[in-house]
Motif scaffolding. Structure first.
Motif, PDB file in Angstrom:
ATOM      1  N   UNK A 126     -31.658  79.329 124.883  1.00 19.03           N
ATOM      2  CA  UNK A 126     -30.748  79.110 126.266  1.00 19.03           C
ATOM      3  C   UNK A 126     -32.132  77.712 127.178  1.00 19.03           C
ATOM      4  N   UNK A 127     -33.210  77.567 126.973  1.00 16.19           N
ATOM      5  CA  UNK A 127     -33.780  76.352 128.465  1.00 16.19           C
ATOM      6  C   UNK A 127     -33.260  75.396 127.663  1.00 16.19           C
ATOM      7  N   UNK A 128     -32.372  74.907 126.602  1.00 11.15           N
ATOM      8  CA  UNK A 128     -32.003  73.895 126.444  1.00 11.15           C
ATOM      9  C   UNK A 128     -30.691  73.684 126.861  1.00 11.15           C
ATOM     10  N   UNK A 129     -29.742  74.637 126.503  1.00 10.08           N
ATOM     11  CA  UNK A 129     -27.853  74.104 126.907  1.00 10.08           C
ATOM     12  C   UNK A 129     -28.351  74.254 128.255  1.00 10.08           C
ATOM     13  N   UNK A 130     -29.915  74.728 129.465  1.00 11.80           N
ATOM     14  CA  UNK A 130     -29.949  74.748 130.769  1.00 11.80           C
ATOM     15  C   UNK A 130     -30.427  72.949 130.787  1.00 11.80           C
ATOM     16  N   UNK A 131     -30.829  72.731 130.371  1.00  8.21           N
ATOM     17  CA  UNK A 131     -30.521  70.987 130.929  1.00  8.21           C
ATOM     18  C   UNK A 131     -29.337  69.943 130.716  1.00  8.21           C
TER      19      UNK A 131
END
Length: 349
Positions: free
Chosen positions: A14-19
């Motif tokens: 979730x953190x990665x796809x939000x960047x």
């Protein structure tokens, strides 16, 4: 019995796809990965293309392994600033215009200013355009409506927006109580998260790997050449970790690890494939063998570049690839388990 912290992996996904990180503009997400590894006291170096390489030394330093996952995603660039203040776009990566119609997006200027917008058909309003549903979804008709008070090209340029600015798509990430992860860009940030968690587990359990192992976080896979360089001469096995493609005629699903036997580049190494299957069966890992007919990976790019390596491809099963993607925590877990056992196994050659 190996314990995989799938909840941590899902949070990291979730953190990665939000960047935002469309191919060609990946510095922010690579910096995120760098910091993650630094906190684990794992050294990493950037290659000249902007990808990241971390190395864990093993007992055997004369034979190396390389695992790779790519952090770049599909996206677009501003192609033209229209006279009405809307933007035409040019696609980055292999997908169709219809898969982004109605999507929220972000435009990043060369001076790092960010503006939001919506990707729409020019002929969207059914109250105005009689044949709105019949118009072709293509570069001519798809445009970005910027969330700024602009009426013409001059006012858009006054904001700092120009041809060549990168456009990223809202991932709309959601984790359901039933265990599904829904988001754009699970290809291939789900696999990046799995590899990062694998390195974290190796450190936490103080595992000494049998072979020196490199982890390449590549940043140009969607445009064909992310993982085709920086492969040490000692590298014998090269395993790409990328999404398993689902659809009619495919065996891949959202609940197992997909082991690719062939894609558009041809068959993957038969011996490595059989070893991966054996590891899965010995360790109660659910898997599917599959062929991806319109697909290429960092491993196939490495082979095309002339590297004398044993190459393979596995990954979590992803539904609706290059559109509104989805997978399940079970697929993440089985992929992670297979990788955990693979990096501790003997080599094929």
């Amino acid at each position: 019995m190996v314990h995989i912290k799938t909840d941590e992996t899902v949070k990291l996904i979730a953190d990665l796809v939000s960047i935002p990180s469309p191919s060609g503009n990946t510095n922010e997400v690579i910096t995120f990965v760098e910091k993650f590894l630094a906190e684990l006291q794992i050294k990493s170096v950037r290659n000249r293309k902007g990808g990241l390489i971390a190395t864990l030394e093993g007992k055997n330093t004369s034979k190396h392994r390389m695992l790779t996952a790519h952090v770049d995603t599909l996206g677009a660039m501003v192609k033209e600033i229209k006279s009405n203040g809307r933007l035409k776009i040019d696609l980055i990566g292999g997908f169709k215009y219809n898969s982004i119609e109605g999507e929220y997006c972000q435009i990043e200027t060369s001076s790092a200013k960010k503006f939001t917008g919506t990707i729409l058909m020019h002929q969207t309003s059914v109250h105005v355009y009689k044949d709105a549903g019949k118009a072709e979804r293509n570069q001519e008709n798809i445009e970005i409506r910027i969330d700024e008070k602009v009426h013409n090209a001059e006012e858009v340029r006054a904001l700092g927006i120009e041809v060549g600015d990168f456009v990223s798509f809202d991932p709309r990430v959601e984790v359901t109580t039933s265990g599904y992860i829904k988001s754009r860009h699970l290809d291939d940030k789900a696999s990046v998260a799995i590899l990062l968690q694998l390195m974290k587990q190796i450190k936490a359990e103080n595992i000494t790997l049998p072979y020196t192992t490199h982890f390449l976080i590549s940043n140009n896979e969607e445009i064909g050449y992310g993982g085709n360089s920086n492969i040490t001469p000692e590298t014998v096995e090269y395993l790409a970790v990328d999404m398993g493609a689902m659809g009619d005629g495919q065996s891949t699903d959202e609940y197992t690890v997909s082991i690719c036997v062939k894609d558009a580049s041809g068959p993957y190494h038969y011996g490595l494939r059989k070893q991966l299957v054996q590891l899965a069966e010995e360790n109660n890992i659910d898997y599917k063998l599959d062929i991806y007919p319109f697909y290429g990976s960092d491993a196939s790019a490495a082979i095309r570049s002339g590297h004398d390596i044993v190459h393979g491809l596995i990954g979590p099963g992803i539904d609706s690839s290059h559109a509104f993607e989805r997978t399940h925590q079970a697929s993440i877990e089985h992929t992670a388990k297979l990788l955990y056992h693979y990096v501790q196994s003997d080599m094929v050659l």
